[in-house]
Design a protein around this motif. Structure first.
Motif, PDB file in Angstrom:
ATOM      1  N   LYS A 208       0.832  -1.203   0.000  1.00 21.89           N
ATOM      2  CA  LYS A 208       0.000   0.000   0.000  1.00 21.89           C
ATOM      3  C   LYS A 208       0.867   1.253   0.000  1.00 21.89           C
ATOM      4  O   LYS A 208       0.565   2.222  -0.679  1.00 21.89           O
ATOM      5  CB  LYS A 208      -0.931  -0.004   1.213  1.00 21.89           C
TER       6      LYS A 208
ATOM      7  N   GLN B 186       2.325   1.722  -3.476  1.00 16.56           N
ATOM      8  CA  GLN B 186       1.300   2.230  -4.386  1.00 16.56           C
ATOM      9  C   GLN B 186       1.043   3.716  -4.131  1.00 16.56           C
ATOM     10  O   GLN B 186       0.876   4.491  -5.070  1.00 16.56           O
ATOM     11  CB  GLN B 186      -0.001   1.431  -4.227  1.00 16.56           C
ATOM     12  N   ALA B 187       1.026   4.108  -2.852  1.00 17.09           N
ATOM     13  CA  ALA B 187       0.813   5.513  -2.514  1.00 17.09           C
ATOM     14  C   ALA B 187       1.975   6.374  -3.019  1.00 17.09           C
ATOM     15  O   ALA B 187       1.761   7.492  -3.496  1.00 17.09           O
ATOM     16  CB  ALA B 187       0.648   5.675  -1.007  1.00 17.09           C
TER      17      ALA B 187
ATOM     18  N   LYS C 139       3.845   5.731  -5.659  1.00 16.17           N
ATOM     19  CA  LYS C 139       3.702   5.832  -7.112  1.00 16.17           C
ATOM     20  C   LYS C 139       2.652   6.877  -7.483  1.00 16.17           C
ATOM     21  O   LYS C 139       2.849   7.659  -8.403  1.00 16.17           O
ATOM     22  CB  LYS C 139       3.301   4.482  -7.707  1.00 16.17           C
ATOM     23  N   GLN C 140       1.534   6.868  -6.758  1.00 21.20           N
ATOM     24  CA  GLN C 140       0.476   7.839  -7.049  1.00 21.20           C
ATOM     25  C   GLN C 140       0.937   9.255  -6.741  1.00 21.20           C
ATOM     26  O   GLN C 140       0.628  10.181  -7.486  1.00 21.20           O
ATOM     27  CB  GLN C 140      -0.777   7.499  -6.259  1.00 21.20           C
ATOM     28  N   LEU C 141       1.676   9.429  -5.660  1.00 27.93           N
ATOM     29  CA  LEU C 141       2.180  10.755  -5.305  1.00 27.93           C
ATOM     30  C   LEU C 141       3.152  11.258  -6.372  1.00 27.93           C
ATOM     31  O   LEU C 141       3.063  12.398  -6.824  1.00 27.93           O
ATOM     32  CB  LEU C 141       2.866  10.728  -3.940  1.00 27.93           C
TER      33      LEU C 141
ATOM     34  N   LEU D 105       3.419  10.309  -9.536  1.00 31.56           N
ATOM     35  CA  LEU D 105       2.698  10.571 -10.785  1.00 31.56           C
ATOM     36  C   LEU D 105       1.882  11.858 -10.681  1.00 31.56           C
ATOM     37  O   LEU D 105       1.828  12.647 -11.625  1.00 31.56           O
ATOM     38  CB  LEU D 105       1.793   9.390 -11.132  1.00 31.56           C
ATOM     39  N   GLY D 106       1.279  12.086  -9.535  1.00 27.09           N
ATOM     40  CA  GLY D 106       0.514  13.322  -9.333  1.00 27.09           C
ATOM     41  C   GLY D 106       1.392  14.556  -9.409  1.00 27.09           C
ATOM     42  O   GLY D 106       1.026  15.556 -10.044  1.00 27.09           O
TER      43      GLY D 106
END
Length: 129
Positions: free
Chosen positions: A6, A9-10, A12-14, A16-17
């Motif tokens: 988790k 994944q967080a 990666k999202q940060l 990419l954002g």
């Protein structure tokens, strides 16, 4: 293990954002009339950023990220002009210096050969029946 997945994944999202916000900000500034150089959103700058991002994600192990970074850096440096001095004149020399420094400073891989020479005994006990 689940919390590590988790967290990964967080992250990666940060990342990419942040990347999408930066690209959107550059487009906004360019369309607002601010003079943003063309090389900022070119293919070689994106390649440079992708190489650095891959290196960061893999703790700068391996060499795939390095190839992307060097190629992107060489083409990006050709378009940068600082104080009426074209960096493209020294790009090749900088690439060789960077490669040499990487080869000198990269962590050494230590291979343990102690466990590779284990004796394996054949078991023929089931053949006698």
């Amino acid at each position: 293990m689940e919390t590590f997945i988790k967290k990964n994944q967080a992250d990666k999202q940060l990342g990419l954002g942040i990347l999408i916000v930066v690209i959107g900000s550059v487009f906004l500034l360019r369309n607002s009339g601010l003079d943003i150089p063309r090389w900022i959103l070119s293919w070689h700058t994106i390649m440079l950023g992708a190489g650095l991002w891959m290196g960061y994600r893999k703790n700068f192990q391996g060499s795939g990220w390095l190839a992307l970074t060097i190629i992107g850096a060489i083409f990006t440096l050709k378009h940068i002009v600082i104080f009426d001095f074209e960096i493209s004149k020294i790009t090749g020399a900088l690439a060789f210096i960077a490669l040499g420094l990487y080869l000198m400073l990269k962590p050494e891989r230590k291979i343990n050969f102690q466990n590779t020479q284990q004796e394996k005994k054949a078991d023929f006990s089931d053949l006698n029946t």
